[in-house]
Design a protein around this motif. Structure first.
Motif, PDB file in Angstrom:
ATOM      1  N   PRO A   1       0.808  -1.217   0.000  1.00 53.37           N
ATOM      2  CA  PRO A   1       0.000   0.000   0.000  1.00 53.37           C
ATOM      3  C   PRO A   1       0.848   1.278   0.000  1.00 53.37           C
ATOM      4  CG  PRO A   1      -0.097  -1.079   2.142  1.00 53.37           C
ATOM      5  CD  PRO A   1       0.647  -1.998   1.232  1.00 53.37           C
ATOM      6  N   VAL A   2       2.084   1.178   0.462  1.00 54.52           N
ATOM      7  CA  VAL A   2       2.957   2.350   0.398  1.00 54.52           C
ATOM      8  C   VAL A   2       3.387   2.573  -1.055  1.00 54.52           C
ATOM      9  CG1 VAL A   2       5.175   3.316   1.120  1.00 54.52           C
ATOM     10  CG2 VAL A   2       3.739   2.117   2.776  1.00 54.52           C
TER      11      VAL A   2
ATOM     12  N   ASN B   1       0.875   4.071  -3.378  1.00 57.97           N
ATOM     13  CA  ASN B   1       0.584   5.495  -3.234  1.00 57.97           C
ATOM     14  C   ASN B   1       1.714   6.418  -3.677  1.00 57.97           C
ATOM     15  OD1 ASN B   1      -2.146   6.055  -2.046  1.00 57.97           O
ATOM     16  ND2 ASN B   1      -1.434   4.425  -0.702  1.00 57.97           N
TER      17      ASN B   1
ATOM     18  N   GLN C   1      12.010   2.148   7.094  1.00 60.61           N
ATOM     19  CA  GLN C   1      10.918   2.728   7.886  1.00 60.61           C
ATOM     20  C   GLN C   1       9.669   2.911   7.031  1.00 60.61           C
ATOM     21  OE1 GLN C   1      11.654   3.508  11.157  1.00 60.61           O
ATOM     22  NE2 GLN C   1      13.863   3.176  10.973  1.00 60.61           N
ATOM     23  N   ALA C   2       9.830   2.782   5.709  1.00 59.06           N
ATOM     24  CA  ALA C   2       8.744   3.130   4.789  1.00 59.06           C
ATOM     25  C   ALA C   2       7.759   1.990   4.637  1.00 59.06           C
ATOM     26  CB  ALA C   2       9.318   3.518   3.422  1.00 59.06           C
ATOM     27  N   SER C   3       7.305   1.474   5.756  1.00 58.12           N
ATOM     28  CA  SER C   3       6.375   0.360   5.726  1.00 58.12           C
ATOM     29  C   SER C   3       5.607   0.341   7.029  1.00 58.12           C
ATOM     30  CB  SER C   3       7.155  -0.951   5.575  1.00 58.12           C
ATOM     31  OG  SER C   3       6.325  -2.054   5.892  1.00 58.12           O
ATOM     32  N   THR C   4       4.321   0.002   6.936  1.00 56.95           N
ATOM     33  CA  THR C   4       3.553  -0.165   8.168  1.00 56.95           C
ATOM     34  C   THR C   4       3.755  -1.578   8.713  1.00 56.95           C
ATOM     35  OG1 THR C   4       1.638  -0.920   6.930  1.00 56.95           O
ATOM     36  CG2 THR C   4       1.755   1.434   7.397  1.00 56.95           C
ATOM     37  N   LEU C   5       4.597  -2.369   8.053  1.00 55.86           N
ATOM     38  CA  LEU C   5       4.789  -3.784   8.393  1.00 55.86           C
ATOM     39  C   LEU C   5       3.455  -4.520   8.313  1.00 55.86           C
ATOM     40  CD1 LEU C   5       7.266  -3.415  11.431  1.00 55.86           C
ATOM     41  CD2 LEU C   5       7.820  -3.585   9.003  1.00 55.86           C
ATOM     42  N   CYS C   6       2.652  -4.142   7.318  1.00 53.68           N
ATOM     43  CA  CYS C   6       1.309  -4.717   7.219  1.00 53.68           C
ATOM     44  C   CYS C   6       1.353  -6.165   6.781  1.00 53.68           C
ATOM     45  CB  CYS C   6       0.428  -3.896   6.274  1.00 53.68           C
ATOM     46  SG  CYS C   6       0.674  -4.211   4.515  1.00 53.68           S
TER      47      CYS C   6
ATOM     48  N   ALA D   1       1.428  -7.503   3.739  1.00 50.06           N
ATOM     49  CA  ALA D   1       0.830  -7.901   2.460  1.00 50.06           C
ATOM     50  C   ALA D   1       1.893  -8.467   1.520  1.00 50.06           C
ATOM     51  CB  ALA D   1       0.129  -6.699   1.813  1.00 50.06           C
TER      52      ALA D   1
ATOM     53  N   GLU E   1       9.998  -8.688   8.581  1.00 50.06           N
ATOM     54  CA  GLU E   1      11.043  -9.016   9.553  1.00 50.06           C
ATOM     55  C   GLU E   1      12.395  -8.433   9.110  1.00 50.06           C
ATOM     56  OE1 GLU E   1      11.247 -13.225  10.477  1.00 50.06           O
ATOM     57  OE2 GLU E   1      13.306 -12.989  11.183  1.00 50.06           O
TER      58      GLU E   1
ATOM     59  N   ARG F   1      12.555  -4.870   9.745  1.00 49.83           N
ATOM     60  CA  ARG F   1      12.768  -4.648  11.171  1.00 49.83           C
ATOM     61  C   ARG F   1      14.241  -4.852  11.534  1.00 49.83           C
ATOM     62  NH1 ARG F   1       9.089  -8.018  12.924  1.00 49.83           N
ATOM     63  NH2 ARG F   1       7.233  -6.727  13.087  1.00 49.83           N
TER      64      ARG F   1
END
Lengths: 216, 249, 467
Positions: free
Chosen positions: C321-322, C325, C358-363, C365, C378, C381
């Protein structure tokens, strides 16, 4: 030290492997290659390979015809070209030169392909039922560009050469050839692109049409 | 059955009524619920920012506070995912501790998971007036497989109509500190989500994670939407009468 | 490729307000997702195949040097010259040496992401040779002088109007906006180049250790052209791209096209082994392979090794989703999306791409769709941990995490603080209970209100109730 040695040394160091060059692991790797295990595949829910191949081919925008014997194939080629109002001149694999072409009136040249060729006629080493793909091997009598440069590619294939999956195609190749040829091409329909607006367009740099004549 | 309730830091600070709704739902089902005093946060904010140490400290704290319970229930998929999937990883050199964590993780459930899968709740005696659209929070969905449970439970709420939005599984853009560090992207993602919520024709957007809900609510209100309700699933499941009775003040 | 990953945040700001990009991403971005979901229905044991594919890739990485040596031996036995490039610059140097030694003037090129890493086209042009991209998307971008924004759909950020403009300007032809006609126009422009080029460059999706072959997976037919027609073929690929056997290739090919474009199989899968034989009528006279390290070996033996499983399908970015967008250019290097957020810092240095992990909500998907099960959240992270440990993150961020950590580990202090914060923020929220601005949290409040707390904390109310 050469770039090669530096890279391989870095790989070994990274992997925490002892020494500068592979020892026992090398034979393990060779054994794994020789074992040549096959992986899992989806359930094959069909029994008739030719039927499955035809179905999948059509999904790839390949057209499929079927004739009883190899001697019927030349007439089927002409029929197809006439139906689509395509030129009756073609480049063909030298491997096909012994077929009974003379009665068809086609202008055929058995050679490698040139840019100006509009129709290319080939055989195929085998075909894959799972995906509807043709497998073509390059060679002196089976030049690779015949299936690539012309706008129309016609392939003649005996139904007995349709195998279930890619693994069987490799097995067949190994049983019939001493080594893999320069080029193995799996062809699955006419060339295509979706690079403009994700819109699928049939006919990019390769053929616009692929027509398979199944024999048997 | 003795259940330890882990309230979560966000519920504690922002929306205590979600904690009380959870408490009530568990008590209504006959659980003996205890809220251990030492609890603060599951450690995710630090862990996801790259500070493993905070993860380790809070994992040990959680273990100490909750190890004695038959079950632990949490009104958040994200915190539950943290505990179930990441706590043990934090102690690669301590198999004994890992074993204890794994044993506790296996008894740790997100609220709707617990009500649905452990308690087999069939009749909630709750009501709601209007259409609900459910947002699948990422950790709950992908780490815990929560998808049908909340929908099945909402199905028991008299008067609640479920209206799925177009992409319920797409992230809302919260992502903890992401929502501040990369606020521009987070706002855009929240905006996409809000448009899907509005297009669904729902009166309320409901979810299982307060972080996502604050993100969505914040964007809805900034867009000028003051009417779409933003509710935690616990609030819907417990029902309006019980909610009024929770009496935050 | 020019690196701009260090300015990710300002790249993002620009991309979010670029109306053409936003419209294009909305219109085209979702199509791969739908196509993939549809085609995966054919595979009733997808998870088994993913597990097998991941195991194949892990097996190679665990003994990568042995596989590379085996591949090299067998490729050489078939007459292929194997070159080794330690760095991206070495790739350019080696390629130009091969070209110069053979008097090459014109090069046709099919897609190679590795060559983007080294900025090959610019280096070749500087050495006075012409290089022509022949993948339609890459060709469009070469005319536009832009880098790709996606690894399999490089021009996904462009619409037909923009392509029409470029073609008309560079081909001196009437402007047309019919997509099939534009494809035909590109074919006619590029065909003479295929015929007249002295060298063809391709990437390599896979190297087969069993046979010493390079495999390319393509749709347009340009990959076959550049590996068949010119007298020299050079394949450029990363050292991690080896597969042990043809059977392993068969397994991986059940996933790659499906994950990438949503096709059961691509139009062409070409396996090339050595130069043409004495009696062959077509095929190159020389076959070269450049094996590129350029940061890859650094990942071996670390937690990030799993990123080297990647088979470059692009599913992670299609589903991110990042990415959806902001598009691919914002990531500022060759590989966008989640895999880029892992590979870019690994290859160009964490401090040069600090915001990408950092450019991820760690969602998650991305991980769900990855055909070789790379645990992308992971790994992001892990990179965040490295940033934190190496004190690369801003002072204020490290400080606030430190304060938070100490408080969260002292429940009484924490409870007291929460009580005060809840009250204060509640008052600030006013009647509507919304905060429009909060010091230090403008990242949030620039685009969203912050719903205010209801005034008292749960533990406060709970304690009161119990007593």
């Amino acid at each position: 030290m050469s770039a090669r040695d530096n890279i391989l040394a870095r790989v070994r160091r990274g992997l925490n492997l002892p020494g500068d060059v592979p020892g026992a692991e090398r034979s393990e790797v060779l054994r794994a290659i020789n074992d040549n295990a096959r992986g899992p595949r989806p359930t094959y829910g069909w029994t008739d390979h030719a039927e499955r191949f035809s179905l999948r081919s059509k999904m790839l925008s390949t057209t499929v015809d079927r004739v009883a014997t190899l001697n019927d194939a030349p007439a089927a080629v002409v029929r197809y070209l006439n139906e689509l109002k395509l030129p009756l001149n073609a480049v063909a694999w030298p491997a096909l030169s012994a077929m009974p072409w003379s009665a068809t009136g086609l202008g055929l040249e058995f050679r490698g392909a040139k840019d100006s060729d509009l129709v290319g006629i080939t055989g195929a080493f085998c075909a894959i039922a799972e995906t509807g793909s043709l497998m073509l091997l390059s060679g002196p009598d089976t030049p690779a560009a015949v299936s690539l440069l012309p706008e129309t590619h016609i392939a003649i294939l005996d139904v007995s050469r349709i195998v279930p999956g890619m693994e069987e195609a490799w097995t067949l190749l190994k049983s019939q050839q001493s080594a893999v040829p320069r080029a193995v091409n799996f062809i699955s329909g006419p060339s295509r692109t979706a690079d403009i607006e994700q819109t699928i367009i049939i006919g990019a740099h390769g053929p616009y049409r692929v027509h398979v004549i199944l024999v048997g | 059955m003795r259940v330890g309730l882990f309230v979560t830091c966000l519920v504690d600070l922002m929306r205590p009524r979600i904690g009380f709704a959870t408490l009530k739902l568990l008590q209504n089902s006959g659980c003996e619920v205890v809220v251990p005093e030492g609890q603060t946060c599951c450690g995710q904010p630090g862990f996801n920012s790259g500070d493993r140490e905070s993860g380790r400290l809070l994992a040990q704290r959680f273990l100490k506070d909750f190890e004695s319970f038959d079950y632990v229930v949490i009104p958040s998929g994200s915190c539950t995912g943290m505990i179930r999937h990441h706590y043990a990883q934090l102690f690669p050199a301590d198999p004994a501790l890992q074993k204890r964590i794994n044993a506790l993780s296996a008894r740790t459930y997100e609220l709707t998971q617990f009500l649905h899968t452990v308690l087999h709740i069939q009749n909630l005696h709750s009501s709601f007036k209007g259409n609900i659209t459910y947002h699948d929070s990422c950790s709950g969905l992908r780490e815990l497989g929560i998808k049908l449970q909340p929908r099945q439970l909402i199905g028991q709420v008299a008067g609640a109509q479920l209206r799925e939005m177009e992409k319920p599984e797409t992230c809302c853009g919260f992502g903890g500190a992401f929502s501040i560090k990369l606020g521009d992207i987070a706002s855009r993602m929240a905006d996409n989500k809000c448009q899907d919520v509005q297009a669904s024709g729902a009166d309320a957007i409901v979810g299982g994670d307060l972080g996502c809900l604050l993100n969505i609510e914040g964007r809805l209100r900034r867009m000028g939407d003051e009417s779409t309700q933003v509710l935690h699933v616990a609030e819907v499941l417990v029902g309006p009468e019980a909610l009024a009775d929770l009496g935050e003040d | 490729m020019l690196l701009t990953s260090f300015s990710f945040k300002s790249n993002v700001k620009k991309k979010l307000v670029d109306p053409v990009l936003q419209k294009n991403m909305k219109r085209f971005g979702g199509r791969f997702v739908i196509a993939r979901a549809e085609v995966m229905k054919e595979v009733d044991n997808l998870e088994d195949i993913r597990v097998a594919a991941a195991a194949i890739r892990d097996g190679i990485l665990a003994n990568l040097d042995s596989y590379l040596i085996t591949f090299e031996e067998r490729a050489q036995a078939r007459g292929t010259t194997v070159h080794w490039a330690e760095t991206a610059q070495d790739v350019n140097r080696i390629l130009i040496e091969i070209a110069k030694a053979n008097g090459v003037r014109k090069i046709v090129k099919s897609k190679s992401m590795v060559s983007e890493e080294s900025g090959l086209n610019d280096a070749v042009a500087a050495a006075d040779m012409q290089v022509i991209e022949t993948d339609l998307g890459e060709y469009i971008l070469q005319l536009a002088d832009e880098p790709p924004s996606h690894i399999i759909a490089p021009a996904i950020h462009k619409n037909v109007e923009e392509v029409a403009e470029l073609f008309s300007k560079h081909h001196h032809t009437p402007r047309q906006t019919n997509i099939p006609a534009l494809c035909r126009e590109a074919r006619e422009q590029l065909r003479p180049h295929f015929i007249s080029a002295d060298m063809g460059i391709s990437g390599g999706n896979f190297l087969i250790a069993e046979t010493g072959s390079v495999v390319i997976v393509t749709n347009e037919g340009n990959g076959r052209m550049v590996t068949t027609l010119p007298k020299i073929h050079v394949a450029i690929t990363g050292i991690e791209k080896v597969l042990p056997t043809l059977n392993d290739l068969s397994t991986i090919l059940r996933l790659l096209p499906r994950s990438a474009t949503g096709q059961s199989i691509t139009n062409y899968v070409s396996m090339l082994t050595g130069p043409k034989g004495a009696d062959d009528v077509d095929g190159p006279e020389q076959s070269h392979i450049i094996l590129v390290d350029s940061g890859r070996s650094r990942l071996l033996g670390t937690e990030l090794q799993r990123a080297l499983r990647c088979i470059r399908c692009g599913a992670c970015m299609n589903h991110c989703p990042v990415y959806q967008n902001i598009g691919g250019h914002a990531y500022g290097w060759v590989y966008p999306g989640p895999i880029g957020a892992v590979l870019t810092p690994s290859y160009v240095g964490l401090k040069n791409a600090l915001d990408l992990p950092q450019a991820s909500t760690l969602c998650g998907a991305c991980e769900v769709v990855c055909p070789v099960k790379i645990p992308l959240p992971e790994l992001m992270r892990v990179l965040r941990e490295q940033s934190f440990e190496q004190r690369l993150r801003p002072w204020s961020e490290r400080f606030s995490i430190g304060v938070w950590r100490t408080m969260a580990n002292h429940p009484r202090v924490y409870a007291r603080f929460a009580q005060v914060a809840a009250r204060l923020l509640h008052l600030m929220g006013g009647k509507k209970g919304l905060l429009h601005w909060l010091p230090g949290l403008d990242g949030w409040t620039d685009g969203r209100d912050m719903p205010a707390p209801t005034g008292k904390t749960f533990r406060e109310l709970y304690a009161k109730r119990k007593s």
